[in-house]
Design a protein around this motif. Structure first.
Motif, PDB file in Angstrom:
ATOM      1  N   UNK A 155       7.526  -0.301   4.579  1.00 16.86           N
ATOM      2  CA  UNK A 155       7.677   0.532   5.777  1.00 16.86           C
ATOM      3  C   UNK A 155       8.342   1.870   5.492  1.00 16.86           C
ATOM      4  N   UNK A 156       8.818   2.061   4.276  1.00 16.43           N
ATOM      5  CA  UNK A 156       9.463   3.327   3.930  1.00 16.43           C
ATOM      6  C   UNK A 156       9.297   3.562   2.437  1.00 16.43           C
ATOM      7  N   UNK A 157       9.565   4.767   2.020  1.00 16.88           N
ATOM      8  CA  UNK A 157       9.467   5.101   0.596  1.00 16.88           C
ATOM      9  C   UNK A 157      10.525   4.355  -0.198  1.00 16.88           C
ATOM     10  N   UNK A 158      11.714   4.162   0.374  1.00 16.83           N
ATOM     11  CA  UNK A 158      12.766   3.423  -0.326  1.00 16.83           C
ATOM     12  C   UNK A 158      12.343   1.976  -0.564  1.00 16.83           C
ATOM     13  N   UNK A 159      11.700   1.369   0.454  1.00 17.34           N
ATOM     14  CA  UNK A 159      11.223  -0.003   0.282  1.00 17.34           C
ATOM     15  C   UNK A 159      10.136  -0.076  -0.791  1.00 17.34           C
TER      16      UNK A 159
ATOM     17  N   UNK B 241      -0.775  -9.528  -5.293  1.00 16.28           N
ATOM     18  CA  UNK B 241       0.406  -9.648  -4.435  1.00 16.28           C
ATOM     19  C   UNK B 241       1.239  -8.367  -4.465  1.00 16.28           C
ATOM     20  N   UNK B 242       1.294  -7.710  -5.633  1.00 20.36           N
ATOM     21  CA  UNK B 242       2.011  -6.428  -5.718  1.00 20.36           C
ATOM     22  C   UNK B 242       1.376  -5.383  -4.793  1.00 20.36           C
ATOM     23  N   UNK B 243       0.028  -5.370  -4.744  1.00 17.74           N
ATOM     24  CA  UNK B 243      -0.644  -4.421  -3.857  1.00 17.74           C
ATOM     25  C   UNK B 243      -0.304  -4.720  -2.398  1.00 17.74           C
ATOM     26  N   UNK B 244      -0.274  -5.993  -2.055  1.00 21.00           N
ATOM     27  CA  UNK B 244       0.043  -6.344  -0.665  1.00 21.00           C
ATOM     28  C   UNK B 244       1.470  -5.939  -0.303  1.00 21.00           C
ATOM     29  N   UNK B 245       2.403  -6.138  -1.235  1.00 20.55           N
ATOM     30  CA  UNK B 245       3.784  -5.721  -0.963  1.00 20.55           C
ATOM     31  C   UNK B 245       3.895  -4.212  -0.808  1.00 20.55           C
ATOM     32  N   UNK B 246       3.143  -3.498  -1.607  1.00 20.77           N
ATOM     33  CA  UNK B 246       3.149  -2.036  -1.485  1.00 20.77           C
ATOM     34  C   UNK B 246       2.585  -1.596  -0.138  1.00 20.77           C
ATOM     35  N   UNK B 247       1.497  -2.244   0.301  1.00 23.66           N
ATOM     36  CA  UNK B 247       0.896  -1.887   1.578  1.00 23.66           C
ATOM     37  C   UNK B 247       1.803  -2.262   2.750  1.00 23.66           C
ATOM     38  N   UNK B 248       2.665  -3.261   2.560  1.00 22.27           N
ATOM     39  CA  UNK B 248       3.555  -3.695   3.637  1.00 22.27           C
ATOM     40  C   UNK B 248       4.852  -2.908   3.698  1.00 22.27           C
TER      41      UNK B 248
ATOM     42  N   UNK C 213       3.096   8.392 -10.914  1.00 23.42           N
ATOM     43  CA  UNK C 213       2.442   7.960  -9.681  1.00 23.42           C
ATOM     44  C   UNK C 213       1.943   9.215  -8.971  1.00 23.42           C
ATOM     45  N   UNK C 214       0.633   9.280  -8.722  1.00 21.72           N
ATOM     46  CA  UNK C 214       0.020  10.486  -8.163  1.00 21.72           C
ATOM     47  C   UNK C 214      -0.574  10.198  -6.791  1.00 21.72           C
ATOM     48  N   UNK C 215      -0.657  11.257  -5.987  1.00 25.19           N
ATOM     49  CA  UNK C 215      -1.315  11.194  -4.689  1.00 25.19           C
ATOM     50  C   UNK C 215      -2.824  11.265  -4.876  1.00 25.19           C
ATOM     51  N   UNK C 216      -3.611  10.951  -3.860  1.00 25.06           N
ATOM     52  CA  UNK C 216      -5.075  11.054  -3.997  1.00 25.06           C
ATOM     53  C   UNK C 216      -5.551  12.446  -4.387  1.00 25.06           C
ATOM     54  N   UNK C 217      -4.794  13.494  -4.046  1.00 29.61           N
ATOM     55  CA  UNK C 217      -5.201  14.854  -4.413  1.00 29.61           C
ATOM     56  C   UNK C 217      -4.726  15.256  -5.803  1.00 29.61           C
ATOM     57  N   UNK C 218      -4.111  14.336  -6.572  1.00 30.37           N
ATOM     58  CA  UNK C 218      -3.691  14.616  -7.936  1.00 30.37           C
ATOM     59  C   UNK C 218      -2.257  15.100  -8.069  1.00 30.37           C
TER      60      UNK C 218
ATOM     61  N   UNK D 219       0.534   4.993  -5.476  1.00 34.56           N
ATOM     62  CA  UNK D 219       0.384   6.411  -5.169  1.00 34.56           C
ATOM     63  C   UNK D 219      -0.139   6.639  -3.757  1.00 34.56           C
ATOM     64  N   UNK D 220      -1.136   5.841  -3.364  1.00 39.02           N
ATOM     65  CA  UNK D 220      -1.686   6.013  -2.017  1.00 39.02           C
ATOM     66  C   UNK D 220      -0.649   5.655  -0.951  1.00 39.02           C
ATOM     67  N   UNK D 221       0.058   4.561  -1.147  1.00 40.29           N
ATOM     68  CA  UNK D 221       1.082   4.157  -0.160  1.00 40.29           C
ATOM     69  C   UNK D 221       2.203   5.189  -0.087  1.00 40.29           C
ATOM     70  N   UNK D 222       2.616   5.693  -1.248  1.00 39.87           N
ATOM     71  CA  UNK D 222       3.684   6.716  -1.256  1.00 39.87           C
ATOM     72  C   UNK D 222       3.234   7.963  -0.490  1.00 39.87           C
ATOM     73  N   UNK D 223       2.004   8.379  -0.755  1.00 38.81           N
ATOM     74  CA  UNK D 223       1.460   9.574  -0.086  1.00 38.81           C
ATOM     75  C   UNK D 223       1.360   9.351   1.429  1.00 38.81           C
ATOM     76  N   UNK D 224       0.917   8.154   1.841  1.00 33.31           N
ATOM     77  CA  UNK D 224       0.789   7.861   3.273  1.00 33.31           C
ATOM     78  C   UNK D 224       2.161   7.814   3.953  1.00 33.31           C
ATOM     79  N   UNK D 225       3.137   7.184   3.308  1.00 38.30           N
ATOM     80  CA  UNK D 225       4.482   7.120   3.900  1.00 38.30           C
ATOM     81  C   UNK D 225       5.115   8.506   3.965  1.00 38.30           C
ATOM     82  N   UNK D 226       4.867   9.331   2.955  1.00 41.37           N
ATOM     83  CA  UNK D 226       5.426  10.691   2.973  1.00 41.37           C
ATOM     84  C   UNK D 226       4.835  11.512   4.114  1.00 41.37           C
TER      85      UNK D 226
END
Length: 449
Positions: free
Chosen positions: A25-29, A16-23, A125-130, A160-167
């Protein structure tokens, strides 16, 4: 031995945590769910989420607080503590920092003893590129279990992936420069302020003739008729306008009768002078009266001949609506119209006092006509007025006269009476003076400094 498999409820909640992260809409959320939703599976004192911008960290969320007070002593200390904690992480693996096992600086240790519990669990928390994007600090009394830390790695990768995508999605709108970039930008702006630029100003202008002759009223009277139309070409000797002759003809008739009476009285006195001494004395007075009447008659007759005004030379008649003049009383010397030479156009500029800059004869002028916006006229200032006077639009302005260049194709658009906007070019000045000239002038006028 194999580690015990995590219970099913824990796995379901982590999913459920993964689903909330994927949902999110912003880095603050995303930061909010990282700081608050983990408490259900791992009780903690407090959770802090920091966004990393190079060497600078920004506190995005504190668990249990909707809007942290940036001026509080705790958050001021956190800015220093987060930098020290981030320096202790040399890999992508979460690390447990116990207060008794590390030696932080004195100011960090003092604040730790006051605000933090026995330890802090640092989760990078890291991006896919490290590249490290964020830092999650979980304040605990005891270190988390090894099994929990293991199963949480998948959630951290999702963060990390969600943060990188939102950024990446919000890069155009959410990019924040570093301190070094801000300083470099300020330095470049400061240097640009000293770049020399040509001082310019815009002012209304019109096409006039540089060789225009004013035709005024020769006597006092009333305009009876206009023989020409506005902008009509006339030849030398053509009738321009006529003044009303009614009053002058009446005066001529009266003066003619007065001359006849004076002549009759003079003749009668001359006949009586042969035998009457007194009549001889009246001859001189009557002769003077007769001469006076003839002089008045000649003057009025001359005025009567001047009621019709003719063109002294070839040109174009420039004046306003004829209906504004017919029946209007005029005085001697009052301007009725102008005879302009269309072959010698010039640019007449009305430069408002508020927009005035230092201009000299020979400075460049570019006129953008309303009728020909894509064919500007170029010229140079030939005459400037010393005193500003109100214009027809009740604007106090200086009068400037500029020539029109003989460039091919330009003079054919320079028709008398056309209006437009003139761009005047002054001396080179710094960009700072160019931008701040009017604000500084308004400030000095308001403050009197």
């Amino acid at each position: 031995m194999n580690e015990p498999f995590p219970p099913a409820p824990l796995l379901m909640y982590l999913d459920a945590l993964r689903e909330r992260a994927m949902a999110a809409e912003s880095i603050d959320a995303l930061a909010f769910t990282m700081a608050n939703d983990l408490h259900a599976v791992q009780a903690f004192r407090q959770a802090l989420v920091f966004a990393e911008h190079g060497r600078r960290r920004e506190l995005l969320c504190v668990s249990g607080l909707a809007l942290p007070d940036e001026d509080s002593p705790y958050l001021v200390w956190l800015n220093r503590a987060s930098a020290w904690v981030a320096a202790q992480l040399d890999s992508q693996t979460p690390r447990w920092l116990a207060r008794d096992a590390v030696e932080p600086p004195a100011d960090i240790a003092e604040g730790w003893a006051e605000w933090w519990p026995a330890g802090v669990w640092c989760v990078p928390v890291h991006a896919p590129d490290g590249r490290r994007l964020a830092l999650l600090l979980v304040l605990l009394d005891d270190p988390p279990g090894e099994a929990f830390a293991t199963v949480l790695r998948g959630v951290v990768k999702t963060w990390g992936y969600c943060w990188w995508a939102l950024a990446r999605r919000n890069w155009r709108f959410g990019w924040r420069p570093s301190r070094r970039q801000v300083l470099i930008a300020c330095a470049l702006v400061a240097l640009l302020l000293f770049v020399p630029v040509r001082q310019t100003v815009l002012a209304p202008a019109e096409i006039v003739s540089s060789n225009a002759r004013i035709v005024s009223s020769p006597i006092d009277g009333v305009i009876a008729s206009l023989a020409v139309s506005p902008n009509q070409r006339v030849n030398a000797g053509a009738l321009l306008f006529s003044l009303d002759e009614t009053s002058l003809r009446s005066r001529v008739d009266v003066l003619r009768r007065q001359v006849a009476v004076a002549d009759a009285e003079l003749t009668a006195a001359s006949q009586r002078a042969f035998d009457n001494v007194q009549s001889k004395n009246e001859l001189t007075v009557l002769n003077g009266v007769a001469e006076q009447r003839r002089a008045e008659l000649a003057a009025v007759t001359a005025q009567l001949q001047r009621t019709r005004v003719f063109a002294p030379e070839n040109g174009v008649a420039v004046f306003s609506d004829p209906n504004d003049w017919i029946g209007k009383p005029v005085v001697t010397g009052e301007r009725i119209l102008q005879l302009a030479d269309p072959g010698k156009p010039a640019i007449l500029v009305h430069l408002a006092v508020a927009d005035a800059i230092a201009l000299d004869a020979g400075d460049e002028v570019t006129l953008y006509l309303t009728a020909w916006p894509l064919a500007p006229l170029h010229g140079r200032i030939v005459e400037t007025s010393y005193e500003a006077r109100p214009t027809e639009d009740d604007i106090v302005a200086y009068r400037l006269l500029a020539s029109v260049d003989d460039a091919a194709g330009e003079r054919e658009h320079a028709r008398l009476g056309l209006h437009g906007t003139a761009k005047l070019y002054g001396k080179p000045v710094s960009l700072a003076y160019y931008l701040l000239r009017r604000p500084l002038a308004a400030l000095r006028a308001w403050t009197g400094l």
